[in-house]
Design an enzyme around this catalytic site. Sequence first.
Site, PDB file in Angstrom:
ATOM      1  CD1 TRP A  29      -2.099  -1.943   0.363  1.00  0.00           C
ATOM      2  CD2 TRP A  29      -3.120  -0.793   2.103  1.00  0.00           C
ATOM      3  NE1 TRP A  29      -3.185  -2.836   0.630  1.00  0.00           N
ATOM      4  CE2 TRP A  29      -4.101  -2.209   1.519  1.00  0.00           C
ATOM      5  CE3 TRP A  29      -3.733  -0.363   3.046  1.00  0.00           C
ATOM      6  CZ2 TRP A  29      -5.265  -2.350   2.258  1.00  0.00           C
ATOM      7  CZ3 TRP A  29      -5.014  -0.564   3.556  1.00  0.00           C
ATOM      8  CH2 TRP A  29      -5.684  -1.794   3.267  1.00  0.00           C
ATOM      9  CE  LYS A  30       4.832   0.996  -4.024  1.00  0.00           C
ATOM     10  NZ  LYS A  30       5.592   1.470  -5.409  1.00  0.00           N
TER      11      LYS A  30
ATOM     12  CG  HIS B 133      10.011  -0.895  -2.537  1.00  0.00           C
ATOM     13  ND1 HIS B 133      10.127   0.154  -3.087  1.00  0.00           N
ATOM     14  CD2 HIS B 133       8.938  -1.696  -2.980  1.00  0.00           C
ATOM     15  CE1 HIS B 133       9.253   0.414  -3.968  1.00  0.00           C
ATOM     16  NE2 HIS B 133       8.468  -0.806  -3.993  1.00  0.00           N
TER      17      HIS B 133
ATOM     18  CD  GLU C 165       8.304   3.196  -3.793  1.00  0.00           C
ATOM     19  OE1 GLU C 165       7.846   3.006  -2.973  1.00  0.00           O
ATOM     20  OE2 GLU C 165       7.851   3.010  -5.293  1.00  0.00           O
TER      21      GLU C 165
ATOM     22  CD  GLU D  97       8.573  -4.556  -6.496  1.00  0.00           C
ATOM     23  OE1 GLU D  97       7.510  -4.522  -6.524  1.00  0.00           O
ATOM     24  OE2 GLU D  97       9.201  -3.555  -5.732  1.00  0.00           O
TER      25      GLU D  97
ATOM     26  N   GLY E 261       5.338   1.974 -10.740  1.00  0.00           N
ATOM     27  CA  GLY E 261       4.511   3.153 -10.902  1.00  0.00           C
ATOM     28  C   GLY E 261       4.546   3.864 -12.015  1.00  0.00           C
TER      29      GLY E 261
ATOM     30  CB  SER F 245       3.469  -1.231 -14.274  1.00  0.00           C
ATOM     31  OG  SER F 245       3.939   0.321 -13.695  1.00  0.00           O
TER      32      SER F 245
ATOM     33  N   GLY G  91       1.598  -2.748  -6.222  1.00  0.00           N
ATOM     34  CA  GLY G  91       1.668  -1.356  -5.543  1.00  0.00           C
ATOM     35  C   GLY G  91       0.196  -0.633  -5.897  1.00  0.00           C
ATOM     36  N   GLY G  92       0.261   0.186  -6.876  1.00  0.00           N
ATOM     37  CA  GLY G  92      -1.135   1.115  -7.187  1.00  0.00           C
ATOM     38  C   GLY G  92      -2.157   0.058  -7.357  1.00  0.00           C
TER      39      GLY G  92
HETATM   40  P1  PGA Z   1       3.517  -0.633  -8.719  1.00  0.00           P
HETATM   41  O1  PGA Z   1       4.372  -0.723  -7.420  1.00  0.00           O
HETATM   42  O2  PGA Z   1       2.478  -1.959  -8.769  1.00  0.00           O
HETATM   43  O3  PGA Z   1       2.413   0.751  -8.336  1.00  0.00           O
HETATM   44  O4  PGA Z   1       4.259  -0.424  -9.772  1.00  0.00           O
HETATM   45  C1  PGA Z   1       5.001  -1.752  -7.257  1.00  0.00           C
HETATM   46  C2  PGA Z   1       5.858  -1.666  -5.794  1.00  0.00           C
HETATM   47  O5  PGA Z   1       6.620  -0.769  -5.769  1.00  0.00           O
HETATM   48  O6  PGA Z   1       5.959  -2.745  -5.184  1.00  0.00           O
END
Ligand code: PGA
Length: 256
Positions: free
Chosen positions: A10-11, A95, A97, A167, A173, A212, A233-234
């Site tokens: 969910w970030k 991750h 990020e 990833e 994203g 994505s 993620g999204g």
């Molecule tokens: P995303 O993110 O599905 O929004 O691309 C994936 C993730 O960062 O784990």
Amino acid sequence: MRHPLVMGNWKLNGNKQMTAGLIDGLRKALSGVDGCDVAIAPPVIYLDQAKHALSGSHISLGAQNVDINLSGAFTGDISAEMLKDIGAKYIIIGHSERRTYHKESDEFITKKFAVLKEAGLIPVLCIGETESENEAGKTEEVCARQIDAVLNALGADAFKDAVIAYEPIWAIGTGKSATPAQAQAIHQFIRQHIAKKDAAIAEQVIIQYGGSVNDKNAAELFTQPDIDGALVGGASLKADAFAVIVNAAAAAKKAC
Ligand code: PGA
């Protein structure tokens, strides 16, 4: 036979109301699903609420980060024991990020891997290359380096019952997922790389794809033999889309 794992990251999204509504939607949409493990990783402040909301369902609780220390003067940090205490099972580490915004190194991430294993939690180790590394043909080199940090420090055994999420950073994203063939090639490379140390461990390790993944592209990604589910993620913020992805993973497993 590996069981796919579809996990929602969910970030930094949500609030109490959204956590309640999304989990309610997921419980309804996923009640009959069989053959795919499912987990969600809400922000840490909502883990307790999520744990209660998930009670009696087959959806596991995950978290997005862990500290390397177990207790003491480490302001703002959350330990593996605390995550275990609250009922989390799968913990995302490495991750991109966090590697980027928090300057987390391979060595630091390896320490997180070790504390999670020690606590009996399941590390979800994220690896993957940047766009420029991809264009320079360095994808395998980068993934090997990120895996070797754990392999060399903790041994192949550390990957028993662990999860790797490949990833590619350029796919996170962006709406630009890796193609199923591109992802399969790297997943196979990762498995073979671990197999050089221990074939049995390599065969059982879950390798998720992330970047994505959505309700449109998931089914084709899951047809690939070395793609064992996804880190999402999204699309994990929408119960319907996430349920389509979970169902696609379960259906792909049944087909093979
Ligand atoms: P995303 O993110 O599905 O929004 O691309 C994936 C993730 O960062 O784990």
